[in-house]
Design a protein around this motif. Sequence first.
Motif, PDB file in Angstrom:
ATOM      1  N   ASP A   1       0.798  -1.224   0.000  1.00 40.02           N
ATOM      2  CA  ASP A   1       0.000   0.000   0.000  1.00 40.02           C
ATOM      3  C   ASP A   1       0.830   1.273   0.000  1.00 40.02           C
ATOM      4  OD1 ASP A   1      -2.302  -1.568   0.116  1.00 40.02           O
ATOM      5  OD2 ASP A   1      -2.221  -1.669   2.306  1.00 40.02           O
ATOM      6  N   ARG A   2       2.126   1.162  -0.272  1.00 44.97           N
ATOM      7  CA  ARG A   2       2.997   2.333  -0.339  1.00 44.97           C
ATOM      8  C   ARG A   2       3.902   2.233  -1.568  1.00 44.97           C
ATOM      9  NH1 ARG A   2       3.043   6.937   2.673  1.00 44.97           N
ATOM     10  NH2 ARG A   2       5.295   6.879   2.888  1.00 44.97           N
ATOM     11  N   MET A   3       4.300   3.379  -2.071  1.00 43.58           N
ATOM     12  CA  MET A   3       5.308   3.397  -3.126  1.00 43.58           C
ATOM     13  C   MET A   3       6.606   2.821  -2.560  1.00 43.58           C
ATOM     14  SD  MET A   3       6.816   6.666  -5.245  1.00 43.58           S
ATOM     15  CE  MET A   3       5.301   6.978  -6.154  1.00 43.58           C
ATOM     16  N   THR A   4       7.269   1.975  -3.328  1.00 42.90           N
ATOM     17  CA  THR A   4       8.439   1.265  -2.823  1.00 42.90           C
ATOM     18  C   THR A   4       9.553   2.194  -2.371  1.00 42.90           C
ATOM     19  OG1 THR A   4       9.239   1.083  -5.102  1.00 42.90           O
ATOM     20  CG2 THR A   4       7.996  -0.777  -4.215  1.00 42.90           C
ATOM     21  N   SER A   5       9.614   3.395  -2.936  1.00 44.64           N
ATOM     22  CA  SER A   5      10.685   4.325  -2.572  1.00 44.64           C
ATOM     23  C   SER A   5      10.404   5.096  -1.300  1.00 44.64           C
ATOM     24  CB  SER A   5      10.932   5.312  -3.716  1.00 44.64           C
ATOM     25  OG  SER A   5       9.755   6.083  -3.961  1.00 44.64           O
ATOM     26  N   CYS A   6       9.166   4.939  -0.766  1.00 42.88           N
ATOM     27  CA  CYS A   6       8.787   5.690   0.431  1.00 42.88           C
ATOM     28  C   CYS A   6       9.179   4.914   1.676  1.00 42.88           C
ATOM     29  CB  CYS A   6       7.281   5.961   0.436  1.00 42.88           C
ATOM     30  SG  CYS A   6       6.739   6.955  -0.971  1.00 42.88           S
ATOM     31  N   THR A   7       9.782   5.582   2.658  1.00 42.61           N
ATOM     32  CA  THR A   7      10.226   4.920   3.884  1.00 42.61           C
ATOM     33  C   THR A   7       9.721   5.615   5.135  1.00 42.61           C
ATOM     34  OG1 THR A   7      12.267   6.209   3.845  1.00 42.61           O
ATOM     35  CG2 THR A   7      12.307   4.045   2.759  1.00 42.61           C
ATOM     36  N   SER A   8       8.631   6.369   5.040  1.00 42.51           N
ATOM     37  CA  SER A   8       8.107   7.109   6.187  1.00 42.51           C
ATOM     38  C   SER A   8       7.758   6.151   7.317  1.00 42.51           C
ATOM     39  CB  SER A   8       6.877   7.914   5.781  1.00 42.51           C
ATOM     40  OG  SER A   8       6.270   8.501   6.912  1.00 42.51           O
TER      41      SER A   8
ATOM     42  N   ARG B   1       1.420  12.024  -4.921  1.00 43.75           N
ATOM     43  CA  ARG B   1       1.969  13.365  -4.828  1.00 43.75           C
ATOM     44  C   ARG B   1       2.186  13.897  -6.245  1.00 43.75           C
ATOM     45  NH1 ARG B   1       4.280  15.667  -0.437  1.00 43.75           N
ATOM     46  NH2 ARG B   1       4.654  13.635   0.538  1.00 43.75           N
ATOM     47  N   PRO B   2       1.835  15.160  -6.498  1.00 47.36           N
ATOM     48  CA  PRO B   2       1.936  15.680  -7.877  1.00 47.36           C
ATOM     49  C   PRO B   2       3.303  15.496  -8.526  1.00 47.36           C
ATOM     50  CG  PRO B   2       0.699  17.202  -6.499  1.00 47.36           C
ATOM     51  CD  PRO B   2       1.218  16.142  -5.585  1.00 47.36           C
ATOM     52  N   ASP B   3       4.386  15.558  -7.716  1.00 40.26           N
ATOM     53  CA  ASP B   3       5.713  15.422  -8.321  1.00 40.26           C
ATOM     54  C   ASP B   3       6.148  13.976  -8.477  1.00 40.26           C
ATOM     55  OD1 ASP B   3       6.238  14.664  -5.736  1.00 40.26           O
ATOM     56  OD2 ASP B   3       7.568  16.338  -5.260  1.00 40.26           O
ATOM     57  N   GLY B   4       5.255  13.044  -8.083  1.00 45.02           N
ATOM     58  CA  GLY B   4       5.541  11.624  -8.270  1.00 45.02           C
ATOM     59  C   GLY B   4       6.474  11.001  -7.262  1.00 45.02           C
ATOM     60  N   THR B   5       6.817  11.709  -6.193  1.00 40.40           N
ATOM     61  CA  THR B   5       7.773  11.184  -5.222  1.00 40.40           C
ATOM     62  C   THR B   5       7.120  10.345  -4.127  1.00 40.40           C
ATOM     63  OG1 THR B   5       7.601  13.217  -3.900  1.00 40.40           O
ATOM     64  CG2 THR B   5       9.328  13.112  -5.596  1.00 40.40           C
ATOM     65  N   ASP B   6       5.811  10.342  -4.036  1.00 45.95           N
ATOM     66  CA  ASP B   6       5.136   9.621  -2.952  1.00 45.95           C
ATOM     67  C   ASP B   6       3.765   9.177  -3.430  1.00 45.95           C
ATOM     68  OD1 ASP B   6       4.625   8.492  -0.546  1.00 45.95           O
ATOM     69  OD2 ASP B   6       4.656  10.349   0.628  1.00 45.95           O
ATOM     70  N   ALA B   7       3.319   8.036  -2.924  1.00 42.96           N
ATOM     71  CA  ALA B   7       1.986   7.528  -3.263  1.00 42.96           C
ATOM     72  C   ALA B   7       1.596   6.472  -2.235  1.00 42.96           C
ATOM     73  CB  ALA B   7       1.970   6.936  -4.671  1.00 42.96           C
ATOM     74  N   SER B   8       0.299   6.384  -1.926  1.00 43.01           N
ATOM     75  CA  SER B   8      -0.185   5.431  -0.919  1.00 43.01           C
ATOM     76  C   SER B   8      -1.639   5.074  -1.196  1.00 43.01           C
ATOM     77  CB  SER B   8      -0.091   6.026   0.496  1.00 43.01           C
ATOM     78  OG  SER B   8       1.217   6.390   0.829  1.00 43.01           O
ATOM     79  N   ARG B   9      -2.069   3.949  -0.618  1.00 46.37           N
ATOM     80  CA  ARG B   9      -3.494   3.574  -0.667  1.00 46.37           C
ATOM     81  C   ARG B   9      -4.134   4.084   0.629  1.00 46.37           C
ATOM     82  NH1 ARG B   9      -7.161  -0.880   0.314  1.00 46.37           N
ATOM     83  NH2 ARG B   9      -5.559  -1.937   1.580  1.00 46.37           N
ATOM     84  N   LEU B  10      -4.378   5.378   0.655  1.00 45.36           N
ATOM     85  CA  LEU B  10      -4.940   6.024   1.840  1.00 45.36           C
ATOM     86  C   LEU B  10      -6.452   5.911   1.893  1.00 45.36           C
ATOM     87  CD1 LEU B  10      -2.855   9.344   1.867  1.00 45.36           C
ATOM     88  CD2 LEU B  10      -2.320   7.169   2.984  1.00 45.36           C
ATOM     89  N   ASP B  11      -7.098   5.786   0.727  1.00 47.99           N
ATOM     90  CA  ASP B  11      -8.556   5.830   0.633  1.00 47.99           C
ATOM     91  C   ASP B  11      -9.093   4.404   0.590  1.00 47.99           C
ATOM     92  OD1 ASP B  11      -8.789   8.912  -0.082  1.00 47.99           O
ATOM     93  OD2 ASP B  11      -7.201   8.028  -1.317  1.00 47.99           O
TER      94      ASP B  11
END
Length: 518
Positions: free
Chosen positions: A139-146, A183-193
């Motif tokens: 449920d997260r973009m692979t590059s995201c580590t938050s 995210r508009p710049d393509g750096t982040d994405a998630s299945r929040l909804d």
Amino acid sequence: MRDSRKRSRIFQFCRSLGVDFVFLQETHIVNEDDVHTWSFEWGGGLHASFGSSTSCGSVILVSPKWTPLVGKVDSDHGGRLVCVTIKHPCGNLFLCNVYAPNRPSDRRDFFMTLPSFVPGSAPCILAGDFNCVPDTQLDRMTSCTSSGCSVGMTELDMFTKSHDMVDVWRVQHPGLSVLTWHRPDGTDASRLDRVYSPLALSPSDCEVVACPISDHDAVTVSSQPPDSWPARRGFWKMNTDILMEDDYCTQFKARRRKNQPSNSTKYATDRRIKAVRDVHGTVQKDPLDIVEVFKRYYEQLYTRADVDEGLQKSLLDNITKTPTNEQNDELGSPLTVDELWKAVAKMKGGKSPGSDGIPVEFYKRFWGTVGHDLRDVFVSAFLAGSLSPSQRTGVITLLPKPGDPLEPKNKRPITLLNVDYKILAKALCNRLGTVMPDLVGPFQTCAVRGHSIQQNLWLVRDLVEYVMDRDLPLHIVVLLLMAYRRTPSESNVGYGRDAHCHLCSMYCSVNPSQEPSM
């Protein structure tokens, strides 16, 4: 959505989906004037939790054919939660739209408030922007580590499981990774909804639909309500009889070493309240109406009266007896396994457990196996400043009293707490018992070691006898006070930092949960 042109495009997109209910978040709706204007533009029902002109504001849109079936509407005060009751022919249905906070700590607290808006007796569809994800891999973009992306999921899972709800998309697409926010710049994405629904509603055709006028995609679900809502099962309760079986005890210890679950299932009998009489004399039989009658009755009975904060502060400031440094060191020292065992050993068996279903007999039987682990759990809780969600949850149930069973006053509410919480409370109480004689006045006899509440009764008896023998006047003042809990976080009254932390953890973010008996 404050811009009328953008609002028109959003309503047009919602109509194109062909759905009966639409959940919208961060609409920036602010007042009833907006409700009238926006509902007219939508062409159906519109119910909102007001935010500000720059943030929050949650809305549920209802199609014209369902608008007449809308019942009670409830919302929070921050524009993040709106709940609508649908008077469906087969029973009441709750629709709950959430917009969870982005800050992890606020999000956790927000999810803990959900039970106060959704009664346990009604089926619920929960949907919205949860600002956290169940699975950081799918449920997260692979590059995201938050690190905060899953904070709050424990509290959310606890609520959805208590209402037999499932994540509809994940159930229908177990291994598929589709993200609903980018995210508009393509750096982040998630299945929040996401949409959570009971399986009894037969949710199907869950799809993610791209929305050209938002950075969030739409999630659609089809559902077919049953002819009648199935009765929810009661809370799980451990069958204490199996604790007498050597084979089970041996298997449990072996499974515990391997971190495997054990089976000891027993469910509570059906103790649902079938009817109650409201203040107008009408007998209510609908489960949601029954809950509402009891809610109003106990709100009126237990609502705290106004308090003069100045007098209250003056009273607390004049408390001169406080623990010594040595006593504070003892009160705030780490708990020991021996202290916890002494608390367990003094607890009586045969008592109803809390939401986890584990009775005190279990802890007595397996203390050698779980005692050190439980101590470690409490130590971690003190460091975090809060107990686990289950330890902070109390199950409120109503016991019958003599009299007309339809009258709310003839039901006595009690809160069933999990035994692990009661073990901690007892251990801390034992510690306080060592210093209480030095902190309270000589006429405080109840709950003080070495004193008995009967001492005050003996004093009154002796006074009456004394004045009667001497024909003296005597005035006895009886004060009947409604006691209210005052959390340690509101007043330190001389406790050390560690002792104060221990006490505060017992009250932080408590969560009352209604037993499914209504």
